[in-house]
Design a protein around this motif. Structure first.
Motif, PDB file in Angstrom:
ATOM      1  N   ASP A 196       0.833  -1.206   0.000  1.00 30.90           N
ATOM      2  CA  ASP A 196       0.000   0.000   0.000  1.00 30.90           C
ATOM      3  C   ASP A 196       0.866   1.253   0.000  1.00 30.90           C
ATOM      4  N   VAL A 197       1.911   1.250   0.821  1.00 28.41           N
ATOM      5  CA  VAL A 197       2.775   2.433   0.929  1.00 28.41           C
ATOM      6  C   VAL A 197       3.494   2.682  -0.391  1.00 28.41           C
ATOM      7  N   ILE A 198       4.067   1.636  -0.960  1.00 27.37           N
ATOM      8  CA  ILE A 198       4.806   1.794  -2.222  1.00 27.37           C
ATOM      9  C   ILE A 198       3.859   2.226  -3.335  1.00 27.37           C
ATOM     10  N   TRP A 199       2.687   1.607  -3.416  1.00 23.49           N
ATOM     11  CA  TRP A 199       1.707   1.994  -4.438  1.00 23.49           C
ATOM     12  C   TRP A 199       1.280   3.448  -4.248  1.00 23.49           C
TER      13      TRP A 199
ATOM     14  N   GLU B 111       8.834  -3.114   6.486  1.00 22.98           N
ATOM     15  CA  GLU B 111       9.766  -2.000   6.295  1.00 22.98           C
ATOM     16  C   GLU B 111       9.874  -1.606   4.823  1.00 22.98           C
ATOM     17  N   ILE B 112       9.868  -0.282   4.604  1.00 23.88           N
ATOM     18  CA  ILE B 112      10.016   0.283   3.262  1.00 23.88           C
ATOM     19  C   ILE B 112      11.196   1.235   3.279  1.00 23.88           C
ATOM     20  N   GLU B 113      12.072   1.095   2.311  1.00 26.19           N
ATOM     21  CA  GLU B 113      13.194   2.023   2.191  1.00 26.19           C
ATOM     22  C   GLU B 113      12.923   3.000   1.048  1.00 26.19           C
ATOM     23  N   PHE B 114      13.034   4.273   1.358  1.00 30.66           N
ATOM     24  CA  PHE B 114      12.918   5.336   0.359  1.00 30.66           C
ATOM     25  C   PHE B 114      14.329   5.790   0.007  1.00 30.66           C
ATOM     26  N   ARG B 115      14.698   5.671  -1.258  1.00 37.23           N
ATOM     27  CA  ARG B 115      16.054   5.978  -1.697  1.00 37.23           C
ATOM     28  C   ARG B 115      16.062   7.295  -2.463  1.00 37.23           C
ATOM     29  N   PHE B 116      17.087   8.112  -2.200  1.00 38.92           N
ATOM     30  CA  PHE B 116      17.151   9.469  -2.734  1.00 38.92           C
ATOM     31  C   PHE B 116      18.221   9.568  -3.819  1.00 38.92           C
ATOM     32  N   ASP B 117      18.105  10.592  -4.649  1.00 41.44           N
ATOM     33  CA  ASP B 117      19.113  10.829  -5.679  1.00 41.44           C
ATOM     34  C   ASP B 117      20.144  11.854  -5.230  1.00 41.44           C
ATOM     35  N   GLN B 118      20.196  12.101  -3.937  1.00 42.40           N
ATOM     36  CA  GLN B 118      21.081  13.132  -3.397  1.00 42.40           C
ATOM     37  C   GLN B 118      21.379  12.811  -1.932  1.00 42.40           C
ATOM     38  N   THR B 119      22.360  13.480  -1.408  1.00 41.94           N
ATOM     39  CA  THR B 119      22.655  13.411   0.022  1.00 41.94           C
ATOM     40  C   THR B 119      22.601  14.823   0.592  1.00 41.94           C
ATOM     41  N   GLY B 120      22.516  14.920   1.907  1.00 43.17           N
ATOM     42  CA  GLY B 120      22.595  16.222   2.563  1.00 43.17           C
ATOM     43  C   GLY B 120      21.293  16.965   2.719  1.00 43.17           C
ATOM     44  N   ASN B 121      20.173  16.403   2.249  1.00 38.86           N
ATOM     45  CA  ASN B 121      18.875  17.056   2.432  1.00 38.86           C
ATOM     46  C   ASN B 121      18.303  16.599   3.771  1.00 38.86           C
ATOM     47  N   ARG B 122      18.517  17.401   4.800  1.00 36.14           N
ATOM     48  CA  ARG B 122      18.137  17.032   6.166  1.00 36.14           C
ATOM     49  C   ARG B 122      16.626  16.848   6.319  1.00 36.14           C
ATOM     50  N   GLU B 123      15.864  17.548   5.492  1.00 39.43           N
ATOM     51  CA  GLU B 123      14.417  17.513   5.639  1.00 39.43           C
ATOM     52  C   GLU B 123      13.786  16.272   5.013  1.00 39.43           C
TER      53      GLU B 123
ATOM     54  N   ILE C 153      10.105  14.488   5.915  1.00 41.03           N
ATOM     55  CA  ILE C 153       8.835  14.788   5.249  1.00 41.03           C
ATOM     56  C   ILE C 153       8.238  13.585   4.536  1.00 41.03           C
ATOM     57  N   ILE C 154       8.978  12.495   4.423  1.00 33.93           N
ATOM     58  CA  ILE C 154       8.347  11.270   3.930  1.00 33.93           C
ATOM     59  C   ILE C 154       7.199  10.884   4.853  1.00 33.93           C
ATOM     60  N   GLY C 155       7.318  11.256   6.123  1.00 34.60           N
ATOM     61  CA  GLY C 155       6.247  10.973   7.064  1.00 34.60           C
ATOM     62  C   GLY C 155       4.930  11.616   6.689  1.00 34.60           C
ATOM     63  N   ASP C 156       4.960  12.629   5.821  1.00 31.82           N
ATOM     64  CA  ASP C 156       3.724  13.281   5.368  1.00 31.82           C
ATOM     65  C   ASP C 156       2.996  12.473   4.297  1.00 31.82           C
ATOM     66  N   LEU C 157       3.596  11.374   3.837  1.00 31.69           N
ATOM     67  CA  LEU C 157       2.987  10.580   2.768  1.00 31.69           C
ATOM     68  C   LEU C 157       1.665   9.990   3.232  1.00 31.69           C
ATOM     69  N   VAL C 158       0.597  10.292   2.493  1.00 26.25           N
ATOM     70  CA  VAL C 158      -0.696   9.689   2.776  1.00 26.25           C
ATOM     71  C   VAL C 158      -0.693   8.272   2.217  1.00 26.25           C
ATOM     72  N   VAL C 159      -1.207   7.338   3.000  1.00 28.75           N
ATOM     73  CA  VAL C 159      -1.226   5.937   2.578  1.00 28.75           C
ATOM     74  C   VAL C 159      -2.627   5.594   2.078  1.00 28.75           C
ATOM     75  N   LEU C 160      -2.690   5.108   0.836  1.00 22.28           N
ATOM     76  CA  LEU C 160      -3.953   4.800   0.169  1.00 22.28           C
ATOM     77  C   LEU C 160      -4.096   3.288   0.001  1.00 22.28           C
ATOM     78  N   PRO C 161      -5.337   2.785  -0.069  1.00 23.95           N
ATOM     79  CA  PRO C 161      -5.550   1.341  -0.176  1.00 23.95           C
ATOM     80  C   PRO C 161      -5.399   0.835  -1.610  1.00 23.95           C
ATOM     81  N   LYS C 162      -4.296   0.169  -1.870  1.00 20.61           N
ATOM     82  CA  LYS C 162      -4.041  -0.345  -3.212  1.00 20.61           C
ATOM     83  C   LYS C 162      -5.149  -1.283  -3.669  1.00 20.61           C
TER      84      LYS C 162
END
Length: 607
Positions: A128-131, A160-172, A176-185
């Protein structure tokens, strides 16, 4: 934010803060201000404006119903974590019970709460989270910009879900991934009552499956929506929910204008709590029978937070507004002091920063780290930015109107506009300078009326165009306006959302919040300076620089703010002894007292 994890170790956090440490830490039980034993029950009736034709708030098409949110879950969906109501830039566990990230901020792992459930009883899953992430970043302009540096979301195991970034050093970004709304796949990929497969890219009026504290009970398209509390809501005992969301029924009735809504509030039954935004009503309107009888009460709640940037957004996509001298001239013509005295009853304070209230607002002349940042762009910035303190015109001094109009006219003339037969016209084409202010309610006439009169004195063809709310939304989404009032909510830890406000990449994206259409490489660079600031000191300096460049660009004409919340309510509520200073008031912590509700009904409120 708390320190991340180095190689070979993983540190989990159930609370995240971008400014120091949360006062609750990871032992958070419930908010300090709530009554953890607040009773459930009763009805909260609220006003909504315009109309609605969709229960999908995450796409450009359609107008979503009250109770939904285009960033976040609203009443029906839960997010991975929930933003705190009593601390800035802080969030607490919800669908995710904890998260972790490495020291270089190159990724983040979120671990799901095994208790999280949809309203049909099925568990919330990593699928659900990934979708949700993939679907929202594909179809929602807001989410695609907010999470543009997340390259993928990968399931590590069944929790567990890992969110991978295209950069480093973005502290926020881990935060803010915590703001992701989870929808029912499984619901969205299923079929509707018509037997057709559901399509996330289209508006819908089929009540969706959710996971949050409320679900749709009934609705009348465009005029009313009623929500009911989910009695077996899975998250009722999660700390952010304890003592909150206490109303059994949430009813939203739609109004087409503010006067009708005001009359309905005074009568009772259709709006129980009113957040007062009209200075006139606050200063003079509370003399109606229900208030004088004590059935309606009101209070002022002090806020200790950054203020929203409210101002006239000037659409630089229009050729006549591209010249900075023109925008500065328009700024000079706005007489706040007269508006505040004659239309706002002296109750407002002038806004003079895009980050009003607190340490993020620029002031005086640039120095220290801020100056170092700005020096890199000196050749592309107005020279006076380095030598003059930015200030807005002050109409309280004698002769101010004449002085400011002369300065404005001089700037217009430098930009190729001259006076001819009492009109301000283009020196080459003879076209009169035109400004149409776009609004949707009589309040807009209060906001812009004096300004329009002052522009006309200089020979500008200035007017106010009022349209219905649905048309206004569509015109704003497509940037079909000259000037309008915009309110941008800022946080004490600005970050990725600044791209949506100011960056070139958002300027022509439908439904972005870059209302002025800013396409300035310096602004783009400063937004990145804010996002990639390595510590709080650098973040403050970079935000000062961004604020200063935006002010000297004259993209907005700042209006005003009130550093407090004005509330009026029908006297049927239990209210905690204290309210959070950060929010001013947490209405979700209130509850209905049945005896008081019954007494109001018996007294004929709403009849």
């Amino acid at each position: 934010m708390s320190a991340g994890a180095g190689a070979g170790e993983r540190v989990w956090h159930s609370t995240a803060s971008l400014i120091g440490e949360s006062r609750y830490g990871d032992d958070f039980k419930h908010y300090d201000h709530v009554n953890p034993d607040a009773p459930k029950g009763g009805t909260l009736s609220s006003a909504a404006f315009g109309t609605f034709d969709s229960f999908n708030p995450y796409i450009v098409r359609g107008s979503a119903a009250a109770g939904f949110a285009n960033l976040g879950g609203g009443l029906i969906y839960d997010t991975l974590m929930e933003q705190a109501v009593d601390e800035p830039s802080t969030s607490h566990a919800l669908v995710a019970e904890a998260f972790s990230f490495p020291d270089d901020y190159s990724s983040a792992i979120y671990r799901l709460n095994p208790k999280a459930r949809w309203h049909d009883g099925k568990p919330v899953t990593v699928e659900d989270v990934i979708w949700s992430f993939e679907t929202l970043t594909e179809h929602s302009q807001l989410y695609s910009r907010y999470y543009e540096n997340i390259v993928e979301a990968v399931a590590l195991n069944d929790r567990e879900i890992e969110f991978r970034f295209d950069q480093t050093g973005n502290r926020e970004l881990p935060h803010i991934i915590g703001d992701l709304v989870v929808l029912p796949k499984h619901w969205w990929e299923g079929t509707g009552p018509d037997g057709e497969k559901r399509d996330f890219s289209q508006p819908t009026l089929e009540p969706p499956l959710g996971s949050g504290p409320y679900r749709i009970k009934s609705f009348e398209t465009g005029s009313e929506i009623v929500w009911e509390r989910v009695p077996d809501y899975w998250g009722a005992d999660v700390p952010v929910k304890i003592g909150r969301e206490n109303f059994d029924i949430r009813r939203y009735v739609y109004f087409r204008d503010g006067v009708a809504e005001w009359e309905a509030f005074k009568k009772g039954g259709l709006e129980d709590i009113r957040v007062e935004r009209r200075s006139q009503f606050w200063a003079q309107g509370y003399d109606f029978p229900a208030f004088e009888a004590g059935m309606v009460v009101r209070g002022t709640f002090e806020r200790d937070a950054s203020e929203a940037m409210q101002g006239f957004a000037i659409n630089t996509r229009r050729d006549r507004f591209k010249d900075r001298r023109v925008r500065r001239a328009l700024n000079l013509l706005f007489d706040f002091e007269t508006v505040n005295r004659t239309r706002l009853y002296g109750l407002r304070t002038r806004t003079d920063s895009y980050f009003e209230g607190g340490e993020l607002a620029s002031s005086d002349l640039p120095e220290g780290k801020e100056l170092e940042i700005l020096e890199k762009h000196r050749d592309s910035l107005p020279p006076e930015l380095f030598t003059e303190t930015f200030s807005l015109p002050d109409y309280s001094v004698p002769g101010a109107q004449r002085t400011n109009q002369r300065m404005a006219f001089r700037l217009f003339k430098q930009a190729g506009w001259i006076s001819r037969d009492g009109k301000l016209v283009n020196e080459k084409t003879g076209e009169q300078f035109k400004v149409e202010y776009l609004g949707s309610s009589p309040t807009d006439e209060i906001i812009a009326g004096q300004f329009v009169e002052d522009m006309r004195r200089l020979g500008i063809d200035a007017s106010i165009r009022l349209v219905d709310r649905a048309q206004e939304v569509n015109r704003l989404r497509s940037f079909d306006f000259d000037m309008t009032t915009v309110v941008l909510l800022q946080s004490l830890s600005p970050g990725n959302e600044q791209r949506d406000f100011w960056s070139s990449s958002a300027a022509d994206e439908p439904d972005s919040r870059n209302f002025s259409g800013i396409t300035d490489p310096v602004v783009d660079a400063l937004v990145d300076e804010v996002i990639f600031a390595k510590d709080r000191e650098t973040l403050v300096a970079a935000t000062h620089a961004l604020d200063r460049v935006l002010l000297w660009g004259y993209y907005y004409i700042p209006q005003w703010h009130t550093p407090e919340v004005w509330l009026a309510w029908w006297d049927k509520f239990g209210i905690p002894d204290t309210q959070p200073a950060y929010a001013g008031a947490d209405l979700e912590s209130w509850w209905v007292i049945p005896e008081k509700e019954a007494a109001l009904t018996a007294a004929g409120a709403g009849e």
